[in-house]
Scaffold this motif. Structure first.
Motif, mmCIF file in Angstrom:
data_model
loop_
_atom_site.group_PDB
_atom_site.id
_atom_site.type_symbol
_atom_site.label_atom_id
_atom_site.label_comp_id
_atom_site.label_asym_id
_atom_site.label_seq_id
_atom_site.Cartn_x
_atom_site.Cartn_y
_atom_site.Cartn_z
ATOM 1 N N PRO A 90 42.847 40.170 4.152
ATOM 2 C CA PRO A 90 42.602 38.968 3.356
ATOM 3 C C PRO A 90 41.384 38.168 3.830
ATOM 4 O O PRO A 90 41.226 37.916 5.021
ATOM 5 C CB PRO A 90 43.882 38.145 3.542
ATOM 6 C CG PRO A 90 44.924 39.146 3.940
ATOM 7 C CD PRO A 90 44.200 40.175 4.742
ATOM 8 N N MET A 91 40.564 37.821 2.874
ATOM 9 C CA MET A 91 39.381 36.989 3.127
ATOM 10 C C MET A 91 39.532 35.682 2.355
ATOM 11 O O MET A 91 40.130 35.646 1.273
ATOM 12 C CB MET A 91 38.114 37.713 2.686
ATOM 13 C CG MET A 91 37.755 38.919 3.533
ATOM 14 S SD MET A 91 37.133 38.488 5.177
ATOM 15 C CE MET A 91 35.579 37.690 4.749
ATOM 16 N N PHE A 92 38.949 34.651 2.896
ATOM 17 C CA PHE A 92 39.085 33.315 2.339
ATOM 18 C C PHE A 92 37.721 32.712 2.065
ATOM 19 O O PHE A 92 36.690 33.256 2.471
ATOM 20 C CB PHE A 92 39.913 32.453 3.298
ATOM 21 C CG PHE A 92 41.316 32.973 3.427
ATOM 22 C CD1 PHE A 92 42.323 32.497 2.605
ATOM 23 C CD2 PHE A 92 41.625 33.992 4.312
ATOM 24 C CE1 PHE A 92 43.608 33.020 2.675
ATOM 25 C CE2 PHE A 92 42.905 34.516 4.403
ATOM 26 C CZ PHE A 92 43.898 34.030 3.582
ATOM 27 N N ALA A 93 37.717 31.584 1.373
ATOM 28 C CA ALA A 93 36.477 30.887 1.062
ATOM 29 C C ALA A 93 35.850 30.344 2.343
ATOM 30 O O ALA A 93 36.526 30.173 3.360
ATOM 31 C CB ALA A 93 36.760 29.737 0.087
ATOM 32 N N LYS A 94 34.550 30.096 2.275
ATOM 33 C CA LYS A 94 33.829 29.546 3.426
ATOM 34 C C LYS A 94 34.483 28.261 3.909
ATOM 35 O O LYS A 94 34.928 27.441 3.097
ATOM 36 C CB LYS A 94 32.393 29.207 3.035
ATOM 37 C CG LYS A 94 31.405 30.282 3.255
ATOM 38 C CD LYS A 94 30.010 29.687 3.111
ATOM 39 C CE LYS A 94 29.028 30.692 2.653
ATOM 40 N NZ LYS A 94 27.684 30.165 2.549
ATOM 41 N N VAL A 95 34.506 28.101 5.232
ATOM 42 C CA VAL A 95 35.048 26.897 5.847
ATOM 43 C C VAL A 95 34.092 26.403 6.919
ATOM 44 O O VAL A 95 33.217 27.144 7.382
ATOM 45 C CB VAL A 95 36.436 27.139 6.496
ATOM 46 C CG1 VAL A 95 37.473 27.523 5.468
ATOM 47 C CG2 VAL A 95 36.358 28.181 7.610
ATOM 48 N N GLU A 96 34.302 25.164 7.314
ATOM 49 C CA GLU A 96 33.633 24.621 8.486
ATOM 50 C C GLU A 96 34.626 24.670 9.633
ATOM 51 O O GLU A 96 35.814 24.366 9.443
ATOM 52 C CB GLU A 96 33.157 23.193 8.227
ATOM 53 C CG GLU A 96 32.029 23.134 7.220
ATOM 54 C CD GLU A 96 31.426 21.738 7.057
ATOM 55 O OE1 GLU A 96 31.723 20.843 7.875
ATOM 56 O OE2 GLU A 96 30.649 21.569 6.111
ATOM 57 N N VAL A 97 34.142 25.050 10.806
ATOM 58 C CA VAL A 97 35.021 25.158 11.971
ATOM 59 C C VAL A 97 34.649 24.176 13.075
ATOM 60 O O VAL A 97 35.345 24.086 14.081
ATOM 61 C CB VAL A 97 35.057 26.607 12.520
ATOM 62 C CG1 VAL A 97 35.556 27.578 11.444
ATOM 63 C CG2 VAL A 97 33.706 27.033 13.060
ATOM 64 N N ILE A 98 33.532 23.473 12.883
ATOM 65 C CA ILE A 98 33.107 22.438 13.824
ATOM 66 C C ILE A 98 32.664 21.210 13.034
ATOM 67 O O ILE A 98 32.354 21.307 11.848
ATOM 68 C CB ILE A 98 31.960 22.920 14.753
ATOM 69 C CG1 ILE A 98 30.749 23.372 13.929
ATOM 70 C CG2 ILE A 98 32.439 24.033 15.674
ATOM 71 C CD1 ILE A 98 29.503 23.682 14.747
ATOM 72 N N GLY A 99 32.641 20.069 13.718
ATOM 73 C CA GLY A 99 32.140 18.852 13.098
ATOM 74 C C GLY A 99 33.181 18.123 12.272
ATOM 75 O O GLY A 99 34.355 18.507 12.222
ATOM 76 N N SER A 100 32.721 17.087 11.589
ATOM 77 C CA SER A 100 33.629 16.209 10.842
ATOM 78 C C SER A 100 34.267 16.891 9.640
ATOM 79 O O SER A 100 35.308 16.455 9.163
ATOM 80 C CB SER A 100 32.885 14.948 10.385
ATOM 81 O OG SER A 100 31.814 15.299 9.528
#
Length: 160
Positions: A90-100
């Motif tokens: 399973p692949m998911f949509a782009k995410v942010e893993v650092i920052g606000s």
């Protein structure tokens, strides 16, 4: 809130929670298509194929926060993964893993399994979090840790 309560967007755009994976051992990874570690897709897929019938899943979360190494949109990412590495996990949509803007899933993962010297930061793509069948984060692994090096730990969790 547990890992299983977390809402995520699949790479096809559909929203879901990780409750679908309750009872499974998970390897959650922030991935990128143009990274020096991108060949790890092959190792991640091999782990998935080896253990999926025993209750294991790899969950890939593309991230473009490190060196602009995931510039494509979800359709391009999906196509790349399928055509280049025959990815079926399973692949998911782009995410942010650092920052606000850090996605709530990665907020939970980083808090439960801090990195070197207790920092919660993620330093690069292909940081891996191993989660047991009850949704507890068991360990965190650096981008340099090859997927196949996690086989023993995965086996132990699947044997519980």
């Amino acid at each position: 809130m547990t890992i299983h309560d977390t809402e995520v967007r699949r790479i096809d755009g559909k929203l879901q929670t990780l409750a679908e994976y309750a009872g499974q051992v998970l390897l959650i990874v922030n991935v990128a298509s143009k990274c020096g570690f991108t060949p790890q897709y092959a190792g991640l897929e091999a782990l998935y194929r080896r253990y999926r019938d025993r209750g294991f899943a790899v969950l890939g979360f593309p991230c473009d926060q490190f060196g602009h190494q995931e510039p494509g949109d979800e359709a391009e990412i999906s196509s790349f993964c399928s055509l280049t590495y025959d990815v079926t996990f399973p692949m998911f949509a782009k995410v942010e893993v650092i920052g606000s803007g850090t996605h709530p899933l990665f907020q939970q993962l980083k808090k439960a399994a801090p990195g070197l010297l207790g920092t919660e930061g993620i330093k690069w793509n292909f940081t891996k979090f191993l989660v047991d069948a009850q949704g507890q984060v068991v360990s965190r692994h650096a981008p340099t840790d090859k997927p196949e090096s996690l086989a023993g730990e995965i086996e132990a969790l699947l044997s519980r």
